[in-house]
Design a protein around this motif. Structure first.
Motif, PDB file in Angstrom:
ATOM      1  N   GLN A 133       0.398  -1.552  -0.013  1.00 55.18           N
ATOM      2  CA  GLN A 133       0.155  -0.328   0.068  1.00 55.18           C
ATOM      3  C   GLN A 133       0.814   1.243   0.104  1.00 55.18           C
ATOM      4  O   GLN A 133       1.962   1.640   0.939  1.00 55.18           O
ATOM      5  CB  GLN A 133      -1.286   0.233   1.050  1.00 55.18           C
ATOM      6  N   VAL A 134       0.597   2.194  -1.142  1.00 56.51           N
ATOM      7  CA  VAL A 134       0.969   3.656  -0.241  1.00 56.51           C
ATOM      8  C   VAL A 134       0.282   4.377  -0.977  1.00 56.51           C
ATOM      9  O   VAL A 134      -0.938   4.240  -2.167  1.00 56.51           O
ATOM     10  CB  VAL A 134       2.464   3.478  -2.424  1.00 56.51           C
ATOM     11  N   ASP A 135       0.837   5.021   0.189  1.00 61.60           N
ATOM     12  CA  ASP A 135      -0.824   6.972  -0.106  1.00 61.60           C
ATOM     13  C   ASP A 135       0.168   7.847  -0.067  1.00 61.60           C
ATOM     14  O   ASP A 135       2.115   7.679   0.233  1.00 61.60           O
ATOM     15  CB  ASP A 135      -1.299   6.705   1.263  1.00 61.60           C
ATOM     16  N   ARG A 136      -0.430   9.043  -0.753  1.00 57.37           N
ATOM     17  CA  ARG A 136      -0.216   9.910  -1.347  1.00 57.37           C
ATOM     18  C   ARG A 136      -0.580  11.315   0.574  1.00 57.37           C
ATOM     19  O   ARG A 136      -1.916  11.037   0.580  1.00 57.37           O
ATOM     20  CB  ARG A 136      -0.264  10.862  -2.271  1.00 57.37           C
ATOM     21  N   HIS A 137       0.593  11.550   1.524  1.00 55.19           N
ATOM     22  CA  HIS A 137       0.197  12.302   1.971  1.00 55.19           C
ATOM     23  C   HIS A 137       0.871  13.738   2.161  1.00 55.19           C
ATOM     24  O   HIS A 137       1.575  13.608   2.632  1.00 55.19           O
ATOM     25  CB  HIS A 137       0.297  11.476   3.855  1.00 55.19           C
TER      26      HIS A 137
END
Length: 184
Positions: A133-137
């Motif tokens: 899982q990769v998220d942009r924050h």
């Protein structure tokens, strides 16, 4: 840093969407993307290296369907667990090299043993499905889950892989578990 998956992943993505383990991610707005792992920031301060390569040894750079089997696995059925009972210690032992071994429930209630009612109790274990899982924050790509596989892939020089991706709002909590670096 992120791109759309190509047509070679349509079958895998279709199977992933049909998988019950994936449904919570659909509800939260996650989607499949191709991420450049060399541009992703780690939030977990330590990863044990002992089996990171072992979990990714079948990986080949550019083979997106094979990489998706590693980063976005499809559960084919229950994974057998090596259960052992030690009568000398009156103890159950369950071991797995997979770090996703989890206790997912418990139970108790009456049990008939030789015509006598006794109380039985226990717990339910499984190896939960884990997706990279990769998220942009706040403008950064963060690795949320899949550290062993990511480390194993990077050790082989493989940087572009299918992942689950989600954009988080500036003040939205990331839902990080224990053992991660503080959000600040």
């Amino acid at each position: 840093m992120l791109s759309e998956p190509g047509p070679e992943l349509e079958g895998h993505i279709g199977s992933l969407i049909a998988q019950p383990d994936y449904q919570p991610f659909v509800a939260e707005g996650w989607s499949v993307k191709i991420a450049d792992l060399s541009k992703v920031v780690a939030l977990q301060p330590m990863v044990f290296w002992d089996h990171a390569r072992e979990r990714t040894q079948s990986a080949m750079a550019g083979d997106m369907p094979a990489l998706a089997k590693i980063t976005l696995p499809i559960r084919s059925g229950p994974e057998p667990l090596p259960l052992q009972f030690d009568p000398a210690r009156n103890t159950w032992m369950i071991t797995s090299r997979n770090p996703n071994l989890r206790i997912v429930g418990q139970f108790s209630g009456p049990v008939d043993v030789g015509g006598h009612q006794v109380t039985g109790c226990g717990f339910v274990v499984t190896i939960s499905t884990s997706f990279v899982q990769v998220d942009r924050h706040r403008g950064r790509l963060l690795l949320r889950d899949g550290y062993h596989r990511t480390l194993g892939l990077l050790a082989q020089g493989i940087t572009h892989v299918p992942v689950l991706f989600r954009e988080f709002g500036q003040f939205e909590p990331l839902g990080l578990g224990p053992g991660m670096l503080p959000e600040a």
